[in-house]
Design a protein around this motif. Structure first.
Motif, short mmCIF file in Angstrom:
data_model
loop_
_atom_site.label_atom_id
_atom_site.label_comp_id
_atom_site.label_asym_id
_atom_site.label_seq_id
_atom_site.Cartn_x
_atom_site.Cartn_y
_atom_site.Cartn_z
N GLY A 127 29.97 101.46 -84.86
CA GLY A 127 28.88 101.69 -84.62
C GLY A 127 27.96 99.81 -84.81
N ILE A 128 29.07 99.37 -86.00
CA ILE A 128 28.15 97.78 -86.44
C ILE A 128 29.13 96.54 -85.30
CG2 ILE A 128 28.47 96.01 -87.75
CD1 ILE A 128 27.28 98.73 -88.82
N PRO A 129 28.02 96.10 -84.80
CA PRO A 129 27.68 95.67 -83.60
C PRO A 129 28.75 94.05 -83.72
CG PRO A 129 25.65 95.05 -84.81
CD PRO A 129 25.91 96.19 -84.70
N LEU A 130 29.07 93.45 -82.98
CA LEU A 130 30.05 92.75 -83.58
C LEU A 130 29.82 90.89 -81.66
CD1 LEU A 130 34.16 92.02 -83.51
CD2 LEU A 130 33.52 91.77 -81.61
N SER A 131 29.56 90.54 -81.90
CA SER A 131 29.40 89.21 -81.18
C SER A 131 30.73 88.99 -80.54
CB SER A 131 29.04 88.02 -81.92
OG SER A 131 27.11 88.09 -82.51
N TRP A 154 21.59 80.49 -91.41
CA TRP A 154 20.41 81.71 -92.11
C TRP A 154 21.43 82.15 -90.41
CZ3 TRP A 154 14.90 81.78 -93.61
CH2 TRP A 154 15.16 81.54 -95.22
N ASP A 155 21.91 83.21 -90.81
CA ASP A 155 21.94 83.88 -89.83
C ASP A 155 21.39 85.89 -89.79
OD1 ASP A 155 23.76 85.69 -87.55
OD2 ASP A 155 25.16 85.71 -88.59
N ILE A 156 20.75 85.57 -89.36
CA ILE A 156 19.77 86.77 -89.14
C ILE A 156 19.95 88.29 -88.32
CG2 ILE A 156 17.44 87.88 -89.49
CD1 ILE A 156 16.44 84.97 -90.32
N GLY A 157 20.98 89.40 -89.87
CA GLY A 157 21.63 90.35 -88.78
C GLY A 157 23.05 90.05 -88.30
N ALA A 158 23.50 89.56 -89.10
CA ALA A 158 24.96 88.68 -89.34
C ALA A 158 26.16 90.36 -88.69
CB ALA A 158 24.59 88.57 -90.56
N GLY A 159 26.12 91.51 -89.13
CA GLY A 159 26.77 92.44 -88.61
C GLY A 159 27.89 92.53 -88.94
N THR A 160 28.66 91.90 -88.81
CA THR A 160 30.66 92.25 -88.24
C THR A 160 30.50 90.65 -89.56
OG1 THR A 160 30.97 93.70 -86.85
CG2 THR A 160 33.24 92.51 -87.62
N GLY A 161 30.12 89.76 -89.09
CA GLY A 161 30.02 88.21 -90.05
C GLY A 161 30.95 87.69 -89.50
N THR A 162 31.04 87.76 -88.29
CA THR A 162 32.30 86.65 -87.14
C THR A 162 30.92 85.56 -87.11
OG1 THR A 162 30.74 87.34 -85.15
CG2 THR A 162 32.58 88.66 -85.82
N ILE A 163 30.16 85.92 -86.64
CA ILE A 163 29.13 83.93 -86.50
C ILE A 163 29.58 82.68 -88.39
CG2 ILE A 163 26.89 83.06 -86.88
CD1 ILE A 163 28.08 83.87 -83.62
#
Length: 200
Positions: A23-27, A48-57
């Motif tokens: 359920g956690i988005p991945l770019s 700053w990565d806001i809403g970093a999700g899985t952490g790909t960025i």
């Protein structure tokens, strides 16, 4: 020292190399490449990565900016731990994970950004406006929209903030996939990427 998982200087780490949570988005890789291109990072960028999700960025940016600092902002403790885990997998040491709800938590961050990437969060207008206030002249803001409502909200806020040199890109990516005995092209969900600069 190059990471064994991804021993290249080229961005575009395959999605399957990242650990994930349901359920956690991945770019997706192709979208990530477009985002990174719009961020126009430098070796010493503070992002700053806001809403970093899985952490790909954060992982990709951390590898691209060895003298920089990446601040990954995520509201959920388990997801924040996932970002830390993915950074460790790729040997990325210059990512700091901030657990908090944007925009309320942004004032706690000591490292002021030169680049801001907004991949999620509500209300998106408030996050854009507060993040914009922390950007210096010539700083860049990049935001993504996956639906019409967010596209409109981001566009409207960009106009209110007088964002300059605005670019809007819509992704249209197809991947070759094996389904049964056949290989077919499958489309990724389209994403709008909006970017611009603060001139003063």
């Amino acid at each position: 020292m190059p990471c064994e998982l991804w021993p290249y200087v080229t961005p575009g780490i395959p999605d399957e190399l990242f650990e994930r949570l349901p359920g956690i988005p991945l770019s997706k890789r192709e979208i990530r490449l477009l985002l990174i291109a719009q961020l126009r990072l430098k070796p010493d960028s503070i992002l700053w990565d806001i809403g970093a999700g899985t952490g790909t960025i954060p992982v990709e940016a951390g590898l691209l900016c060895p003298k920089g600092k990446i601040i990954a902002i995520e509201r959920d403790e388990d997801v924040a731990d996932l970002i830390r885990h993915n950074c460790n997998r790729f040997g990325v040491k210059n990512v700091k994970v901030v657990e908090g709800i944007a925009p309320a938590c942004l004032h706690e961050i000591k490292e002021l950004p030169r680049r801001v990437c907004i991949e999620g969060g509500r209300p998106i207008q408030d996050i854009l406006q507060v993040a914009w206030n922390y950007l210096p002249p010539h700083g860049r803001l990049v935001a993504t929209a996956t639906n019409l409502e967010n596209l409109y909200a981001i566009s409207q806020t960009f106009a209110q903030l007088q964002v300059r040199n605005i670019e809007i890109v819509q992704s249209a990516v197809n991947r070759l996939e094996t389904r049964g005995l056949s290989q077919t092209f499958a489309a990724l969900n389209p994403v709008f990427i909006l970017s611009g600069e603060k001139l003063e």
